[in-house]
Design a protein around this motif. Sequence first.
Motif, PDB file in Angstrom:
ATOM      1  N   ALA A 260       0.833  -1.202   0.000  1.00  0.00           N
ATOM      2  CA  ALA A 260       0.000   0.000   0.000  1.00  0.00           C
ATOM      3  C   ALA A 260       0.869   1.254   0.000  1.00  0.00           C
ATOM      4  CB  ALA A 260      -0.941  -0.015   1.204  1.00  0.00           C
ATOM      5  N   ALA A 261       1.987   1.209   0.745  1.00  0.00           N
ATOM      6  CA  ALA A 261       2.893   2.368   0.781  1.00  0.00           C
ATOM      7  C   ALA A 261       3.518   2.598  -0.597  1.00  0.00           C
ATOM      8  CB  ALA A 261       3.978   2.155   1.839  1.00  0.00           C
ATOM      9  N   ASN A 262       3.921   1.505  -1.271  1.00  0.00           N
ATOM     10  CA  ASN A 262       4.477   1.643  -2.625  1.00  0.00           C
ATOM     11  C   ASN A 262       3.452   2.208  -3.592  1.00  0.00           C
ATOM     12  OD1 ASN A 262       6.988   0.606  -1.997  1.00  0.00           O
ATOM     13  ND2 ASN A 262       6.394  -1.500  -2.431  1.00  0.00           N
ATOM     14  N   ALA A 263       2.233   1.714  -3.479  1.00  0.00           N
ATOM     15  CA  ALA A 263       1.173   2.168  -4.377  1.00  0.00           C
ATOM     16  C   ALA A 263       0.864   3.647  -4.121  1.00  0.00           C
ATOM     17  CB  ALA A 263      -0.083   1.315  -4.191  1.00  0.00           C
ATOM     18  N   ARG A 264       0.862   4.038  -2.836  1.00  0.00           N
ATOM     19  CA  ARG A 264       0.577   5.433  -2.509  1.00  0.00           C
ATOM     20  C   ARG A 264       1.677   6.346  -3.039  1.00  0.00           C
ATOM     21  NH1 ARG A 264       0.537   7.724   3.553  1.00  0.00           N
ATOM     22  NH2 ARG A 264       2.755   7.851   3.095  1.00  0.00           N
ATOM     23  N   GLU A 265       2.938   5.936  -2.832  1.00  0.00           N
ATOM     24  CA  GLU A 265       4.044   6.764  -3.299  1.00  0.00           C
ATOM     25  C   GLU A 265       4.003   6.938  -4.823  1.00  0.00           C
ATOM     26  OE1 GLU A 265       8.802   6.406  -3.140  1.00  0.00           O
ATOM     27  OE2 GLU A 265       7.781   5.719  -1.330  1.00  0.00           O
ATOM     28  N   ALA A 266       3.693   5.865  -5.526  1.00  0.00           N
ATOM     29  CA  ALA A 266       3.601   5.957  -6.992  1.00  0.00           C
ATOM     30  C   ALA A 266       2.446   6.873  -7.388  1.00  0.00           C
ATOM     31  CB  ALA A 266       3.421   4.569  -7.598  1.00  0.00           C
ATOM     32  N   ALA A 267       1.334   6.801  -6.655  1.00  0.00           N
ATOM     33  CA  ALA A 267       0.181   7.670  -6.957  1.00  0.00           C
ATOM     34  C   ALA A 267       0.560   9.132  -6.762  1.00  0.00           C
ATOM     35  CB  ALA A 267      -1.009   7.296  -6.077  1.00  0.00           C
ATOM     36  N   GLU A 268       1.344   9.401  -5.719  1.00  0.00           N
ATOM     37  CA  GLU A 268       1.768  10.778  -5.447  1.00  0.00           C
ATOM     38  C   GLU A 268       2.657  11.304  -6.564  1.00  0.00           C
ATOM     39  OE1 GLU A 268       1.402  10.587  -0.558  1.00  0.00           O
ATOM     40  OE2 GLU A 268       3.355  10.266  -1.487  1.00  0.00           O
ATOM     41  N   GLN A 269       3.461  10.426  -7.146  1.00  0.00           N
ATOM     42  CA  GLN A 269       4.387  10.864  -8.195  1.00  0.00           C
ATOM     43  C   GLN A 269       3.745  10.952  -9.570  1.00  0.00           C
ATOM     44  OE1 GLN A 269       8.221   9.197  -8.357  1.00  0.00           O
ATOM     45  NE2 GLN A 269       8.631   9.506  -6.182  1.00  0.00           N
ATOM     46  N   CYS A 270       2.742  10.138  -9.821  1.00  0.00           N
ATOM     47  CA  CYS A 270       2.234  10.055 -11.203  1.00  0.00           C
ATOM     48  C   CYS A 270       1.045  10.969 -11.433  1.00  0.00           C
ATOM     49  CB  CYS A 270       1.900   8.605 -11.565  1.00  0.00           C
ATOM     50  SG  CYS A 270       0.337   8.027 -10.902  1.00  0.00           S
ATOM     51  N   GLU A 271       0.672  11.742 -10.409  1.00  0.00           N
ATOM     52  CA  GLU A 271      -0.374  12.760 -10.545  1.00  0.00           C
ATOM     53  C   GLU A 271      -1.796  12.232 -10.574  1.00  0.00           C
ATOM     54  OE1 GLU A 271       0.487  15.853 -13.353  1.00  0.00           O
ATOM     55  OE2 GLU A 271       2.475  16.163 -12.520  1.00  0.00           O
ATOM     56  N   ARG A 272      -2.013  10.972 -10.190  1.00  0.00           N
ATOM     57  CA  ARG A 272      -3.404  10.548 -10.079  1.00  0.00           C
ATOM     58  C   ARG A 272      -4.006  11.113  -8.788  1.00  0.00           C
ATOM     59  NH1 ARG A 272      -3.759   4.052  -9.500  1.00  0.00           N
ATOM     60  NH2 ARG A 272      -5.756   4.519  -8.520  1.00  0.00           N
TER      61      ARG A 272
END
Lengths: 268, 268
Positions: free
Chosen positions: B137-149
């Motif tokens: 979940a932490a990896n998914a959240r960090e990627a979401a923060e970076q990819c602008e979703r």
Amino acid sequence: MTAADSSNPAAARVATRLHVDEPLAAGGTVGLDRDRAHYLRSVLRLSSGDAVALFNARDGEWLARLEGLGKGWASVAVEAQRRPPVAEPDLWLVFAPIKRARIDFLAEKASELGCSLLQPVLTRFTMVERVNVERLAANAREAAEQCERLSVPAVREPLALERLLDGWGESDETRGRRLVMADEGGAHDRSLPPLGDAVAAAAEEAGGAGGSWALLIGPEGGFAPAERERLAALPGIVRGTLGPRLLRADTAAVAGLALLQARVGDWR
Amino acid sequence: MTAADSSNPAAARVATRLHVDEPLAAGGTVGLDRDRAHYLRSVLRLSSGDAVALFNARDGEWLARLEGLGKGWASVAVEAQRRPPVAEPDLWLVFAPIKRARIDFLAEKASELGCSLLQPVLTRFTMVERVNVERLAANAREAAEQCERLSVPAVREPLALERLLDGWGESDETRGRRLVMADEGGAHDRSLPPLGDAVAAAAEEAGGAGGSWALLIGPEGGFAPAERERLAALPGIVRGTLGPRLLRADTAAVAGLALLQARVGDWR
């Protein structure tokens, strides 16, 4: 039936698949290098008589048997063809180098996804300028051995993007090759078509699937304005978007290669 | 113009984007947890008055300003909306867990590629049975923060494949959801259609793109024969091939998600 039953070489169980450059033909013998001898002996714990598969794009895949195996050397007797050579997609991945774990991953994925050549390019905003071509080639080869392809992607030394574009379309290997640009500007530019549709349209114009292609993936910082202009003006360039989210370079490469294989490659 | 000029909050430069569960509205204040306070203070070296963006799927993305920042705490004042909430694809990734580096990678990529939910499933040949859901979940959240979703994928506890299939189509969240199976048997089974075409055909039958989807990716060892039979008999299942090479589970997931987004998701 023994492990290396040569009455049906295609069905015989083998311990591993190894890519070799040497010609493969029944009755031939191939020597393996130190690393691979170690792998067979100490990792897979094989011994004389065990069956492996050897392959390359020219001769296909062959059933072979370990003749001898020592510290740092191995010799393998080639017995019978398992798979004939096949035509494979002519698909380059042209990419700005990224950091170590991600570039290793990229080489593996590009190989699984059927790339024929990996060409690192240096752009204005490329952060990583040194590329360990040998390591990338080893990753690509290992992935090829695991995914059952017959060829191994070539990996070239990095080249300035400008130099690549200077000669584009003029050399034998770039003449007629369609350059496909996954345009990260597309995350904000709604006028670009979806990349898959753009590729399908370009293929239709050219008379169908197949042909030679190159997917271009920019650096994490994107292309510089002058680079974008030059690319947009390149005859025959195919530009498209990979959607509204900002993808990392490695994600964009894998997604773009999947769309290319699905639309004009060997997934159909 | 200051960094946090609220006359045009959408254009204001921000140091980072952070996903928060709290409601976001002008004049509100949000407290950040220890890890994020540390990140802002010690990694990004921000201080009071600096601008960040806060977002969630319900309220969209907001310009916010650090009010106070100490050891283990931070409070942020919400100023103005940068982006309204948008509808996002309803796309699940259902996958057999794989080893650590690859599953981390998978969570990151699935988030970038717009998955709404990650559901690990345990199959007969699944080699890895323990899943660190929090880390995913932490990896998914960090990627979401970076990819602008604007949303962050939900990550569920692992579930036996059989249990998932038992209730498929009956619960609110699976009713009408199309299960898409990237069939690694396709590497040897030429009768399967290309996955992208199968998805496009299923969408057309259902009256167009959109709708709710789930991509199912099997373990590295493939599905067991009984599992394959059960899946093949599932009403509405969409099966297709990702080409003649044997893809690793993580590669198949990224390729499959790209084809789904390109054919029925928000890449068009």
